[in-house]
Scaffold this motif. Structure first.
Motif, mmCIF file in Angstrom:
data_model
loop_
_atom_site.group_PDB
_atom_site.id
_atom_site.type_symbol
_atom_site.label_atom_id
_atom_site.label_comp_id
_atom_site.label_asym_id
_atom_site.label_seq_id
_atom_site.Cartn_x
_atom_site.Cartn_y
_atom_site.Cartn_z
ATOM 1 N N HIS A 65 0.843 -1.188 0.000
ATOM 2 C CA HIS A 65 0.000 0.000 0.000
ATOM 3 C C HIS A 65 0.881 1.242 0.000
ATOM 4 C CE1 HIS A 65 -3.598 -2.335 0.654
ATOM 5 N NE2 HIS A 65 -3.021 -2.948 1.669
ATOM 6 N N GLU A 66 0.257 2.396 -0.177
ATOM 7 C CA GLU A 66 0.928 3.678 0.006
ATOM 8 C C GLU A 66 0.055 4.504 0.934
ATOM 9 O OE1 GLU A 66 1.366 5.917 -3.630
ATOM 10 O OE2 GLU A 66 -0.772 6.076 -3.924
ATOM 11 N N PHE A 67 0.613 5.611 1.422
ATOM 12 C CA PHE A 67 -0.127 6.479 2.334
ATOM 13 C C PHE A 67 0.024 7.903 1.828
ATOM 14 C CE2 PHE A 67 -0.178 9.130 6.239
ATOM 15 C CZ PHE A 67 -1.478 8.864 6.646
ATOM 16 N N VAL A 68 -1.094 8.522 1.425
ATOM 17 C CA VAL A 68 -1.094 9.866 0.855
ATOM 18 C C VAL A 68 -1.963 10.768 1.725
ATOM 19 C CG1 VAL A 68 -1.582 11.240 -1.217
ATOM 20 C CG2 VAL A 68 -0.872 8.851 -1.462
ATOM 21 N N VAL A 69 -1.463 11.973 2.003
ATOM 22 C CA VAL A 69 -2.204 12.969 2.791
ATOM 23 C C VAL A 69 -2.523 14.143 1.867
ATOM 24 C CG1 VAL A 69 -2.175 14.490 4.803
ATOM 25 C CG2 VAL A 69 -0.969 12.283 4.883
ATOM 26 N N LEU A 70 -3.800 14.414 1.686
ATOM 27 C CA LEU A 70 -4.261 15.508 0.825
ATOM 28 C C LEU A 70 -5.024 16.528 1.644
ATOM 29 C CD1 LEU A 70 -5.861 13.370 -2.045
ATOM 30 C CD2 LEU A 70 -3.539 14.265 -1.970
ATOM 31 N N ARG A 71 -4.762 17.804 1.420
ATOM 32 C CA ARG A 71 -5.584 18.867 2.020
ATOM 33 C C ARG A 71 -6.652 19.215 0.994
ATOM 34 N NH1 ARG A 71 -5.224 24.852 3.605
ATOM 35 N NH2 ARG A 71 -6.307 24.800 5.608
ATOM 36 N N THR A 72 -7.906 19.038 1.365
ATOM 37 C CA THR A 72 -9.003 19.216 0.419
ATOM 38 C C THR A 72 -10.291 19.581 1.148
ATOM 39 O OG1 THR A 72 -10.319 18.105 -1.298
ATOM 40 C CG2 THR A 72 -9.464 16.717 0.463
ATOM 41 N N LEU A 73 -11.163 20.259 0.456
ATOM 42 C CA LEU A 73 -12.485 20.566 1.004
ATOM 43 C C LEU A 73 -13.464 19.429 0.727
ATOM 44 C CD1 LEU A 73 -12.797 24.328 -0.017
ATOM 45 C CD2 LEU A 73 -12.248 23.389 2.235
ATOM 46 N N ARG A 74 -13.108 18.548 -0.205
ATOM 47 C CA ARG A 74 -14.009 17.467 -0.610
ATOM 48 C C ARG A 74 -13.882 16.264 0.318
ATOM 49 N NH1 ARG A 74 -12.576 16.674 -6.683
ATOM 50 N NH2 ARG A 74 -14.346 15.257 -6.590
ATOM 51 N N PRO A 75 -14.965 15.540 0.525
ATOM 52 C CA PRO A 75 -14.901 14.319 1.341
ATOM 53 C C PRO A 75 -13.910 13.324 0.733
ATOM 54 C CG PRO A 75 -17.180 14.917 0.890
ATOM 55 C CD PRO A 75 -16.322 15.810 0.049
ATOM 56 N N ALA A 76 -13.298 12.511 1.580
ATOM 57 C CA ALA A 76 -12.283 11.555 1.117
ATOM 58 C C ALA A 76 -12.812 10.616 0.035
ATOM 59 C CB ALA A 76 -11.759 10.745 2.305
ATOM 60 N N LYS A 99 5.202 -2.014 2.468
ATOM 61 C CA LYS A 99 5.039 -3.437 2.193
ATOM 62 C C LYS A 99 4.325 -4.129 3.359
ATOM 63 C CE LYS A 99 8.913 -3.698 -0.964
ATOM 64 N NZ LYS A 99 8.123 -3.308 -2.061
ATOM 65 N N PRO A 100 3.722 -5.299 3.122
ATOM 66 C CA PRO A 100 3.034 -6.023 4.191
ATOM 67 C C PRO A 100 3.926 -6.210 5.415
ATOM 68 C CG PRO A 100 2.594 -7.054 2.079
ATOM 69 C CD PRO A 100 3.647 -5.999 1.837
ATOM 70 N N GLY A 101 3.385 -5.905 6.585
ATOM 71 C CA GLY A 101 4.107 -6.035 7.838
ATOM 72 C C GLY A 101 5.018 -4.862 8.160
ATOM 73 N N GLN A 102 5.214 -3.968 7.219
ATOM 74 C CA GLN A 102 6.127 -2.837 7.408
ATOM 75 C C GLN A 102 5.437 -1.687 8.130
ATOM 76 O OE1 GLN A 102 7.589 -1.128 3.682
ATOM 77 N NE2 GLN A 102 9.680 -1.484 4.385
ATOM 78 N N GLN A 103 6.231 -0.908 8.874
ATOM 79 C CA GLN A 103 5.751 0.298 9.544
ATOM 80 C C GLN A 103 6.689 1.439 9.191
ATOM 81 O OE1 GLN A 103 4.284 0.089 13.667
ATOM 82 N NE2 GLN A 103 5.873 1.580 14.158
ATOM 83 N N LYS A 104 6.119 2.587 8.826
ATOM 84 C CA LYS A 104 6.906 3.769 8.472
ATOM 85 C C LYS A 104 6.286 4.993 9.121
ATOM 86 C CE LYS A 104 8.699 2.155 4.042
ATOM 87 N NZ LYS A 104 8.906 2.519 2.626
ATOM 88 N N LYS A 105 7.093 6.049 9.266
ATOM 89 C CA LYS A 105 6.608 7.304 9.855
ATOM 90 C C LYS A 105 6.682 8.426 8.834
ATOM 91 C CE LYS A 105 7.529 6.304 14.637
ATOM 92 N NZ LYS A 105 7.917 6.843 15.916
ATOM 93 N N LEU A 106 5.734 9.348 8.954
ATOM 94 C CA LEU A 106 5.678 10.541 8.122
ATOM 95 C C LEU A 106 5.319 11.713 9.026
ATOM 96 C CD1 LEU A 106 5.598 11.895 5.273
ATOM 97 C CD2 LEU A 106 3.159 11.306 5.204
ATOM 98 N N THR A 107 6.201 12.716 9.094
ATOM 99 C CA THR A 107 5.934 13.910 9.892
ATOM 100 C C THR A 107 5.669 15.072 8.955
ATOM 101 O OG1 THR A 107 7.321 13.108 11.704
ATOM 102 C CG2 THR A 107 6.838 15.468 11.656
ATOM 103 N N LEU A 108 4.529 15.732 9.157
ATOM 104 C CA LEU A 108 4.108 16.858 8.323
ATOM 105 C C LEU A 108 3.696 18.020 9.212
ATOM 106 C CD1 LEU A 108 1.770 14.861 5.918
ATOM 107 C CD2 LEU A 108 4.073 15.673 5.397
ATOM 108 N N THR A 109 3.850 19.227 8.711
ATOM 109 C CA THR A 109 3.312 20.409 9.391
ATOM 110 C C THR A 109 1.979 20.711 8.723
ATOM 111 O OG1 THR A 109 5.532 21.214 9.865
ATOM 112 C CG2 THR A 109 3.725 22.810 10.007
ATOM 113 N N LEU A 110 0.903 20.514 9.476
ATOM 114 C CA LEU A 110 -0.451 20.643 8.925
ATOM 115 C C LEU A 110 -1.156 21.874 9.468
ATOM 116 C CD1 LEU A 110 -1.581 16.907 9.190
ATOM 117 C CD2 LEU A 110 -0.548 18.083 7.233
#
Length: 136
Positions: A65-76, A99-110
């Motif tokens: 999988h991937e993990f994407v963060v979008l700033r939007t006015l529309r529902p997900a 990848k399956p079983g993997q853990q990663k971190k993402l730090t963003l200023t929101l």
């Protein structure tokens, strides 16, 4: 009678939205755990305070999988573009491969606002792998 029904409908919608957001859905913690699987994006909380937010993303599924963060006015769930995947307009950060079983971190200023958390690998978004997220 019609005005009364419209007024009652609006009041009900407001009460439901206030109830959802006041029921502990938004935390004061700036660390957010997110679970990815087939086919869900499951944040432990529905929101966080503005500023630096660290997402700890774990793939507990069997597919990449991937993990994407979008700033939007529309529902997900309303981001489909001409390609049949989610439009990534408003992208503020992402983890390209988990990848399956993997853990990663993402730090963003929101900033305050509405965000969508999603996986946009082919077919994943259309299968429901997205979630709304709020920054207060």
């Amino acid at each position: 009678m019609r005005k009364l029904m419209l007024g009652l409908g609006a009041a009900l919608a407001l009460a439901v939205s206030i109830g959802v957001l006041s029921a502990g859905a938004v935390t004061s913690n700036k660390a957010v755990s997110v679970n990815l699987n087939e086919f869900n994006v499951l944040p432990a909380v529905q929101g966080a305070p503005a500023g630096k937010v660290t997402f700890t993303v774990k793939n507990s599924g069997k597919a990449e999988h991937e993990f994407v963060v979008l700033r939007t006015l529309r529902p997900a769930g309303a981001l489909i573009d001409k390609s049949g995947e989610a439009s990534e307009a408003g992208n503020v950060g992402e983890i390209g491969s988990v990848k399956p079983g993997q853990q990663k971190k993402l730090t963003l200023t929101l900033k305050k606002g509405h965000y969508s958390l999603l996986c946009n690998l082919p077919g994943h978004y259309k299968s429901g792998q997205f979630s709304d997220f709020y920054v207060r």
